[in-house]
Design an enzyme around this catalytic site. Sequence first.
Site, short mmCIF file in Angstrom:
data_model
loop_
_atom_site.label_atom_id
_atom_site.label_comp_id
_atom_site.label_asym_id
_atom_site.label_seq_id
_atom_site.Cartn_x
_atom_site.Cartn_y
_atom_site.Cartn_z
N ALA A 4 11.37 3.95 3.00
CA ALA A 4 12.23 4.49 1.94
C ALA A 4 12.26 3.55 0.74
O ALA A 4 12.19 3.98 -0.41
CB ALA A 4 13.64 4.71 2.47
N GLY A 5 12.35 2.25 1.01
CA GLY A 5 12.39 1.28 -0.08
C GLY A 5 11.09 1.27 -0.88
O GLY A 5 11.11 1.07 -2.10
N ASP A 6 9.98 1.51 -0.20
CA ASP A 6 8.70 1.52 -0.91
C ASP A 6 8.60 2.77 -1.78
O ASP A 6 8.08 2.72 -2.89
CB ASP A 6 7.55 1.45 0.09
CG ASP A 6 7.65 0.21 0.98
OD1 ASP A 6 8.13 -0.84 0.47
OD2 ASP A 6 7.28 0.28 2.15
N SER A 66 0.84 -1.20 0.00
CA SER A 66 0.00 0.00 0.00
C SER A 66 0.87 1.24 0.00
O SER A 66 0.51 2.26 -0.60
CB SER A 66 -0.99 -0.01 1.17
OG SER A 66 -0.32 -0.14 2.40
#
Lengths: 321, 321, 321, 321, 321, 321
Positions: free
Chosen positions: E258-260, E39
């Site tokens: 951050a990765g998302d 999400s």
Amino acid sequence: MKKVDVVTFGETMVLFQSNQKVPLEYVHQFDKLIGGAESNVSIGLQRLGHSVGWFSKLGNDPFGRFILQFVRGEGVDTSACLFTDDASTGIFFKEKRSFDNTNVYYYRKNSAASLLKPSDLNEEYIANAKVLHLTGITPALSESCSETVFKAIEIAKRNDVLIVFDPNLRLKLWEEHQARSVFNQLAEKADVILPGLDEGEFMTGETTPEAIATTLIGNAKKTVIIKLGSKGSYYQTMDGDGYVPGFQVDNVVDPVGAGDGFAAGIISGILENEPLRKIVRRANAIGAMVVGVDGDVEGLPRQEEIEQFMNRDHGHRDVNR
Amino acid sequence: MKKVDVVTFGETMVLFQSNQKVPLEYVHQFDKLIGGAESNVSIGLQRLGHSVGWFSKLGNDPFGRFILQFVRGEGVDTSACLFTDDASTGIFFKEKRSFDNTNVYYYRKNSAASLLKPSDLNEEYIANAKVLHLTGITPALSESCSETVFKAIEIAKRNDVLIVFDPNLRLKLWEEHQARSVFNQLAEKADVILPGLDEGEFMTGETTPEAIATTLIGNAKKTVIIKLGSKGSYYQTMDGDGYVPGFQVDNVVDPVGAGDGFAAGIISGILENEPLRKIVRRANAIGAMVVGVDGDVEGLPRQEEIEQFMNRDHGHRDVNR
Amino acid sequence: MKKVDVVTFGETMVLFQSNQKVPLEYVHQFDKLIGGAESNVSIGLQRLGHSVGWFSKLGNDPFGRFILQFVRGEGVDTSACLFTDDASTGIFFKEKRSFDNTNVYYYRKNSAASLLKPSDLNEEYIANAKVLHLTGITPALSESCSETVFKAIEIAKRNDVLIVFDPNLRLKLWEEHQARSVFNQLAEKADVILPGLDEGEFMTGETTPEAIATTLIGNAKKTVIIKLGSKGSYYQTMDGDGYVPGFQVDNVVDPVGAGDGFAAGIISGILENEPLRKIVRRANAIGAMVVGVDGDVEGLPRQEEIEQFMNRDHGHRDVNR
Amino acid sequence: MKKVDVVTFGETMVLFQSNQKVPLEYVHQFDKLIGGAESNVSIGLQRLGHSVGWFSKLGNDPFGRFILQFVRGEGVDTSACLFTDDASTGIFFKEKRSFDNTNVYYYRKNSAASLLKPSDLNEEYIANAKVLHLTGITPALSESCSETVFKAIEIAKRNDVLIVFDPNLRLKLWEEHQARSVFNQLAEKADVILPGLDEGEFMTGETTPEAIATTLIGNAKKTVIIKLGSKGSYYQTMDGDGYVPGFQVDNVVDPVGAGDGFAAGIISGILENEPLRKIVRRANAIGAMVVGVDGDVEGLPRQEEIEQFMNRDHGHRDVNR
Amino acid sequence: MKKVDVVTFGETMVLFQSNQKVPLEYVHQFDKLIGGAESNVSIGLQRLGHSVGWFSKLGNDPFGRFILQFVRGEGVDTSACLFTDDASTGIFFKEKRSFDNTNVYYYRKNSAASLLKPSDLNEEYIANAKVLHLTGITPALSESCSETVFKAIEIAKRNDVLIVFDPNLRLKLWEEHQARSVFNQLAEKADVILPGLDEGEFMTGETTPEAIATTLIGNAKKTVIIKLGSKGSYYQTMDGDGYVPGFQVDNVVDPVGAGDGFAAGIISGILENEPLRKIVRRANAIGAMVVGVDGDVEGLPRQEEIEQFMNRDHGHRDVNR
Amino acid sequence: MKKVDVVTFGETMVLFQSNQKVPLEYVHQFDKLIGGAESNVSIGLQRLGHSVGWFSKLGNDPFGRFILQFVRGEGVDTSACLFTDDASTGIFFKEKRSFDNTNVYYYRKNSAASLLKPSDLNEEYIANAKVLHLTGITPALSESCSETVFKAIEIAKRNDVLIVFDPNLRLKLWEEHQARSVFNQLAEKADVILPGLDEGEFMTGETTPEAIATTLIGNAKKTVIIKLGSKGSYYQTMDGDGYVPGFQVDNVVDPVGAGDGFAAGIISGILENEPLRKIVRRANAIGAMVVGVDGDVEGLPRQEEIEQFMNRDHGHRDVNR
């Protein structure tokens, strides 16, 4: 009364503070915690797996009950705690500002704890212990508190209980010359002394760790361990001395309580008969761990956490999912 | 009406903010504070021991009452404050994010303060003062506010009241060319001008402190002091000039309000007839102290706190127990 | 020092409380407010449009500053306030439980206010007033406080200043027989006495409003007004007596402060030379309004709000959009 | 753009409020919610299982985004929403006091929503709906808003869309005579009118539900349903009339939003072709459910909750474990 | 069901956390947020202007409704979301301490999302998309979840939908060997793979970005982009490779998410047919922006914010008034 | 292990709740408390001066530690508590709404406590007690929990330990027929049974207190005491029966925990060998006191508080200053 390995006593107060860095007149909401060097040490020791008893005289009021519940909840033996209707539980407020020192505001004058007196001591409780932990705060609270400390020392001496003395200088509580005189009397009777560098200088007039320790030890069979903040610690006994470097802390959240964690580490090591250098190193680690967590006791580590901390790469941060 | 040494006026608003660093749509709870450059300066001066009056036109609503209570509570004379039923008290919201600028969202258009008009001025109140403090925010609020500022200058001139002008550029409030034109008119009439480096460049087109000051002074007997952030300040008068280094701040908690503390320091020094270099140094110290505390006014220091700050070892942090 | 129509003095403390109905040991977060009968009355009078001065001796600490800021912020003259480094500002905690009484826990012993002494009084300040308001709390704080109250009475008598005495019995502060003796001395010297029914009974041993008032008045030209809670009030003078019914309150939010609002209403009416029956009715209204708002002073009404309240249909609730 | 069964539009604002019952100047912390009659109705309808679209003109700022996120999050179609850089999103503050009315303080003058204009309407969006819901708030916001309402009516009429009008009188927004005139024009064009008793009296001068309804209906084929608060409702059509008793509410937590829940109930019943008496009974139930929950929309029920509520024993309270 | 350009699915849970850095047993108050990699990505993409659908199976409970409202409120298409009465919505708690890793405590075993099964997939929804985004979390939740992921891949393959795989290793959810095996199966089928350096090493046994990428690509036409934290990223395709430096972040507030944000940036760039190097640079910027804001999704930027961020002077901090 | 007079065991969970009366999806902040019928009873008994032990199996996680700290902090013996790494501590959420029942949402399936098994019992611990307290919740948690309950009964029977059974029906945890069957088995083995009226009806099919008690007692030497809410209680033994009226509660703050306080009162009276009627009256008082305080255990009274409560004038409210 339960037998415990370590006995400590002294005033624990309810602490009110806020996270906001503003003068207290502008703080609207306060959190309720507890603060007390001796109970910090007792909780630190319990978390390291030792049986430990702490006591004080508490007011028979909600704040006295809160302190009892908190310390007892941590698994410390509180069966020697006393309650009084004659005075209120001491409280204090912490003010955090960045441009000068953190200030504390005490409401502890004539507090319940200041009514502690020699006859409140349970001789057997102390006599059954291996270590008696004392701070330089208690004798500053009242004449009767001071007498109680010396009476406890007498009991400990008579029963071969090791005495660990941590000065904890509080200049708001008494005159410098009084503090210096009492500290030196206590240091003389103690087996292990745990001053900070400032405190060592205050007591001896010396300015180097080596000279402070030498002065405090004199000819006695004592251990002196001097806390040097982020730089680590220095120890000296009749058998030798040494510096033990500290652990780097990336982010100091709350420096209060580090000395108490250090004391718990030292006492724990003594109870476990570890070599002194190893004891000091672990105590350094505990001190470093405590400053990274809000609150005095919340960050006191369990054994397995210390090991993780001592072994880990301190630059690395990860989410443990 | 009471006689005061310094008079200042301008819009103070209710400020809503949160400590969370998220866009405002995700903030659920807001704290209520006040914000206003001129009231900040007035509180700063009061805390330094001067008699000072601040006024504005406030809405006859809870927020107007809150502003009055806050500023009056600080000991500033608010007897010249006006209330109106014709408009609401201005409010604003502060959004803190770390990857870009802090944003503010104003609800101040046609606010009560924007209704200030020349006939609201009490001539005697200004005439009795030694210093009139003005910012470049007030003339941006409305035509009548602008007229009020120039009317106040006229009164000050007529009565030998020293005029201190602090630009406080707010580009959300007016067009650049308008701001530049009005700022230069104000600077021409002012005795002391307190721009930041950006503001000085905005007003003069020059880029060095020296050239900005020279342009602003022209042939007049003026003092220009240019704020250089953490680097300190530069001052110039017809008699000479110089750089005064700033104080190091370990931990900037909230940068807003530093310029207002600086202005209070300058005005305070002028009232006390201190030499300019010493005045600027103390103003630098106040600015550095304000950024270490949350809020615009909460960190404004008292005289003894400034001295402690200026004398202390900035690397050392201790609990004052 | 400013001239004011009413002078009152006494201890105002910082109050810590929570909205949760649990014993204090289970409360984690406390709100900071102020509490003090005399400052409540002074704020009540200021809000009704009178000039009023309140003073106390405050600790030179953040809590003392907070009290000063709050009361001064309300527009009360605080120029007679004193600060001391010799003691802390008194504080207290309120515990709300529904199954028994609300409890308060004081930290006020040897507080700054308890150091008030006769030489702290500014004779001119009292002499210039029309009314001196006193409560039975101040003489309970310390011997020197008691002497200060009697010295103030002496000044008032000498300068034809009307003395209003509101007993405010606090049995935690002194012995019953002491309180009774001092209350009766104060009542004898006072021109207007404002006991609750319990307090009247405590002072006189009588149980009906009529008999209490008759005893308190004796042969003197005094006014006695007895607060009967939700039933209203009873008044008696040498010229007559009567009951004045109270106003119905649908929803008592916080009963504390109602008596202080009542006292403010009585004094306000006296200053405005209203007929006694009308004075009492308005005082009843103020008391009823205060209990419907959280806090002691937050609900003290302005003149126009009292009129709205007295005229409105109390069963009707609407949103004023 | 999606097809929806019901279209409504109007200003939704961000609402700031606190649970404390004190004047706003004493509130330190505010919660952020949303408030708007038309979005309340849209959320109510969505929760009852209908497809519904709401739109407004929102400021291109965090508060506009918050409103969009909230309403869209509830499943209402917001694809017709507009954003503008020319004005801020309206906001308001709610003040709760028990001794008089709840007050609201608006910052909505020249708000983004007030810029709504006829050309903002998407004709197809309205034409595709079965019901157009309008309140008497929108025409009060600005001239262009008023024109937009009448333009929407015209579109609805042309496309056989049923028009439901809920007056929602807000006397802070316009003059009485203007409001009355516009309300009567809207009532004339509406198919279903949902006034409160006060509003009906305001519009017609009549004082009984029967007479109000008769006046509003005239000769037209209209339905008038008059809200009578806790007493329930009265309905009248050309085919007959009747009273429908309300549901008892033990504990009114927050009365705002009940009328909007009622409107949602009526429109839902119309879409489901239920008999009028049953429709009104269910709408009464929804209104009663909403007042038992904090907030305007939080208590809007789902279908199964209404049934539970209508069937249950209202004296009984249990924990559903 | 709406057509969307990107489809993603996976478990989103309610997250409870506090700002205090203390072990959770000492936290008294928790804030409610949501957390879920997929999400997060969907919100990130929506904010960048793409049409995106996210779905999961949610519990038919308040927490399931909260997640739906939050994600739908952000403008993500949630029409494919499923609700179940057979299990609760998963929740988790975050513990922040500074001396070791952030810990998370899951209540997600047998959660609603773990009941996702292949037949829950709407083939058309995926077939109509341009990109299918998958993480390595979903196959760890349950056998049926794992089957669902592989079924979705099959659908995507059949319909020429690009598959983006972001490993998101969670060792609390499954055994290392299982994770490794499934990750490598997914990597083989994916068109774009987005591992962190640790994850790449975990999957391939290689330790350099180059070798990891080469191993993962094999002979296939794949893109591998390896996240290197503050150092930026490394990309490799059959056509070439390169390092793209990261953006400096002064103040990491919250590293999670951050990765998302990075994944959203990559997918966005692919949809816009940007050159790979430019895509990666923008994805680096988004990752840097997210860590400066509290929360996983609150800091996800809009297009214009990214440009501002990439162009600005990172040492400069200003208030945008 | 310590000897205690009463032993009880069962699942205590961490409870998250808010004071707001809105569905949980709209609650932003949750307070952390604990909830568990058996620990409530143990704390109630400890506060009445009895030695009591409670145990459960807790997760080796922060929530398990919190529960241990809380219950141990209250002075209950927790030395028999067990920790497991195999499952998490159970948690639950409470939703307060006024229009229907309070809802609870459990995360307790396969919780640590559900792993309790017969071999976890310390036979000596139970054998040394005078009373074993059991609820009908524990057998619903798992098969092994149910076996543990029956094993404990066996131990108690063998050692002449009195068995007190309080049904605490939780229909979310098991099927009606299962619950009924197990309850009746437990009732048969118990010496004292403490059902609510609903529970008695559920177990026996009878609808009057008399018939329920008669059915439950059969021919055995049992005591049945049926809780009738605000109406008080009904008791029956082979020697007689009677109704004992309840205490009026002006203001029910939180009804949960009343039954547990009642059970503590009954057990306390049994330990003190009081006559049954007096026991029941005091238990009624405790139940009434608990509902007037927020939280399950916060309002559990000490002995002297019960006496004050039973003797006082319930219409009278005063501040105890």
